[in-house]
Design an enzyme around this catalytic site. Structure first.
Site, PDB file in Angstrom:
ATOM      1  N   GLU A 111      -0.375   0.938   1.565  1.00 15.94           N
ATOM      2  CA  GLU A 111       0.276  -0.364   1.430  1.00 15.94           C
ATOM      3  C   GLU A 111       0.602  -0.669  -0.033  1.00 15.94           C
ATOM      4  OE1 GLU A 111      -1.098  -3.176   5.014  1.00 15.94           O
ATOM      5  OE2 GLU A 111      -2.786  -2.411   3.860  1.00 15.94           O
ATOM      6  N   GLU A 131      -5.778   2.270  10.097  1.00 15.99           N
ATOM      7  CA  GLU A 131      -6.584   1.086  10.401  1.00 15.99           C
ATOM      8  C   GLU A 131      -6.898   0.924  11.878  1.00 15.99           C
ATOM      9  OE1 GLU A 131      -4.719  -0.164   6.437  1.00 15.99           O
ATOM     10  OE2 GLU A 131      -4.229   1.137   8.123  1.00 15.99           O
TER      11      GLU A 131
END
Length: 258
Positions: A111, A131
């Site tokens: 990210e 995730e």
């Protein structure tokens, strides 16, 4: 100012920020996020610094996301206004930032790379959002930025499976500007930064600020993310605690679905 979790070096007009937790593959905990927020605040406010480079200490990892062992030990997840790593929600910075990805860029680490304007990757780098495998979601812009940058089907495949891609695949998908040999990534990023510095800094910032308007839906989606019914359900679930716990205990997670 003394730094514990990142180092900062200025080379002319270029600020080099190095994540410095190689013992945990540059995973970030709350204190590291706070420190990085201060670093990028200082960079944004310094008129003498025109370009920043973000990289990770050691050859193994750029950043592997949030420190799940810290979460499993009871630390509350959190960061400042700049978001993950002081950068993922920094929508108001008009100075260019380059990611020099020297190893694994996973979860929040990916990210961070997605939030940068240019990305240079070592040939051995890997990019992924694992995730969901840990009972979490990429909550720092990964859902929005990856989908915007590579398209719906490629993004959903990476998000739902958690599978990582190689540096060459990332370059082919348009996520990486250049792939270089392992060990050469920082110098390659410096070369990009020097080339950017040959342009007018005001023109570069005006261009970035104008292009940033295209990202307004990303910012709006990210700001409303926690209001989504499914996200609230996940946050309140047992699974969201089971994932980090299983990671810390080095065992497969046992999902309940509630």
């Amino acid at each position: 100012m003394a730094r514990r979790f990142a180092s900062v070096e200025t080379v002319g007009r270029i600020t080099v920020v190095t994540l410095n937790r190689p013992e945990v593959m540059n995973a970030l905990h709350r204190a590291a996020h706070e420190e990085l927020g201060e670093i990028f605040d200082a960079f944004a406010a310094d008129p003498d610094q025109w370009v920043a480079i973000l990289t990770g200490a050691g050859p193994r990892a750029f950043c592997t996301g949030y420190d799940l062992k810290a979460l499993a030990a009871g630390e509350t997840e959190g960061w400042g206004p700049g978001g993950f790593g002081g950068l993922a929600r920094r929508f108001d910075c008009d100075k260019p930032i380059i990611a020099a990805v020297n190893g694994l860029a996973l979860g929040g680490g990916f990210e961070l790379a997605l939030a940068c304007d240019l990305v240079v990757a070592a040939r051995g780098a890997r990019f992924g959002l694992p995730e969901c495998r840990a009972g979490l979601i990429p909550a720092s812009g990964g859902l929005q930025r990856l989908t915007t940058q590579v398209g719906l089907k490629r993004a959903m495949a990476m998000i739902m499976t958690g599978d990582a891609i190689t540096a060459e695949e990332a370059e082919r998908f348009g996520l990486v500007n250049e792939v270089v040999e392992d060990g050469a990534v920082l110098e390659a990023a410096m070369d990009w930064a020097r080339r950017v510095c040959r342009s007018s800094p005001l023109a570069v910032r005006a261009a970035k600020d104008t292009v940033a308007a295209l990202m307004d839906p990303v910012e709006q989606s990210l700001s409303r993310q926690d209001e989504r019914t499914a996200v609230r359900r996940l946050r309140a679930s047992e699974d969201v605690r089971e994932g980090p716990r299983a990671f810390a205990e080095k065992r497969p997670p046992v999902w309940k679905g509630y």
